[in-house]
Scaffold this motif. Sequence first.
Motif, PDB file in Angstrom:
ATOM      1  N   GLN A   1       0.828  -1.207   0.000  1.00  0.00           N
ATOM      2  CA  GLN A   1       0.000   0.000   0.000  1.00  0.00           C
ATOM      3  C   GLN A   1       0.868   1.266   0.000  1.00  0.00           C
TER       4      GLN A   1
ATOM      5  N   HIS B   1     -11.637   4.768   0.115  1.00  0.00           N
ATOM      6  CA  HIS B   1     -11.038   3.983   1.200  1.00  0.00           C
ATOM      7  C   HIS B   1     -11.814   4.191   2.490  1.00  0.00           C
TER       8      HIS B   1
ATOM      9  N   TYR C   1      -6.760   2.976  -6.069  1.00  0.00           N
ATOM     10  CA  TYR C   1      -7.793   2.503  -5.141  1.00  0.00           C
ATOM     11  C   TYR C   1      -8.051   1.016  -5.357  1.00  0.00           C
TER      12      TYR C   1
ATOM     13  N   ARG D   1      -6.982  -2.103  -2.798  1.00  0.00           N
ATOM     14  CA  ARG D   1      -8.076  -2.889  -2.227  1.00  0.00           C
ATOM     15  C   ARG D   1      -7.918  -4.366  -2.572  1.00  0.00           C
TER      16      ARG D   1
END
Lengths: 273, 131
Positions: free
Chosen positions: A165, A188, A252, A256
């Motif tokens: 991340q 998020h 994003y 995820r």
Amino acid sequence: MNEDKRMSGIVTIGRSCESAPGIARTPAASTEFSQQARGNRLLEALAPADRALIVPHLKYCPLLQGAILQESETPVEQVYFPQSGMISLVVVMRTGEVVETAAVGREGVIGAFAGLGRWNAFTRAIVQVPGSAAFISAARFQQAVRQSEKITELVLRCKEALLSQVQQTAACNALHPLEARLARWLLHALDGSEGATLPLTQDALAHMLGARRTTVTFLARRLQDAGLIRYRRARIDVVDRAGLEQAACECYETVRRRTYEVGEDKAARVLDV
Amino acid sequence: MPLYYFHLHDSKGLSSDPDGTMLADDVAARAHARRVAQELMQHRELKTRHWKLQVCDMAGEVVFETLFASVDHTLDQLDPELRASLEQLSRSIGGLVVAISDCRMTIMQSHALLARAEGKPYLATVDGRRI
């Protein structure tokens, strides 16, 4: 110069919520996965035998907005498994400026590396979207790690997911416009919250994105004009989630997918063995 | 400390700053405008070069304007003459964009007025702005 007064007036709960009466309690049955312990994807993915090493020692606390769960450069005392809400891991500069480097919700854990031994946190963990968490003392968690290879593996996987991340965020900051990053951040935050409303001030958003509030005001208005969000003082409603995903950068989706793979892969393996 | 308002002129028209920001003086306001412009244009310089921030004091008087092209880091390598002409070009594009958006708004207002006169439904806002 309100720009420089970062994060002042924040209440630290972290450790103190352990001793707060009526909040912290241990479930009665040790092997049973009580309703109270549910919500965190990592705990849910553990096999019953491994879970039994952790769940009886769990305590529970609300995650209040602005609460600091761990402080940069200080020993990690508790390991938190968020059940809802979102926690930002922020880097604190000497000037007091803070910028978010990663965000953790119910798919993750805060302070897990302390399971391998005493550990000083590299970042401050601060609650952005309120919710609740289960937590265990670092010492107890170390015992669980020593007793179970699976839990050790989980700690390492989580660390790798977090690194992924942070890598994605570094690339994102270097390439993507702030408007796309704002959209990404809102998504998020939305994943960690219950409804479509985020109790966020534009000041908080500005801090997290490392931008001026004036800038965030204009960007939020552009998203609002496009019919994606509606904002009022200290609250943002996401009106069109699909549209917001279009406005966000690819990061994003990437973050995820990778974060969820940690939990899912883990679950698959635990079930196979 | 005085309050400064940073109004944004982007490709959709004017977006006003409701809250303003407290800053020490005009020098600090210029530095703030530069930062805000750079944050808004970062990684999409080409599309936003003609945007500008209009900075007003509490009385609503324009103190100065910051054209995005004038604080665009990606133009720092250009020789000064070329840069000056590029900034001039961006300023002209900005003016043109304002004119076009004004024309479009006038047309929509006329449509709305006609529809209202006939008692028909009409477009009341576009992109969050009232017609």
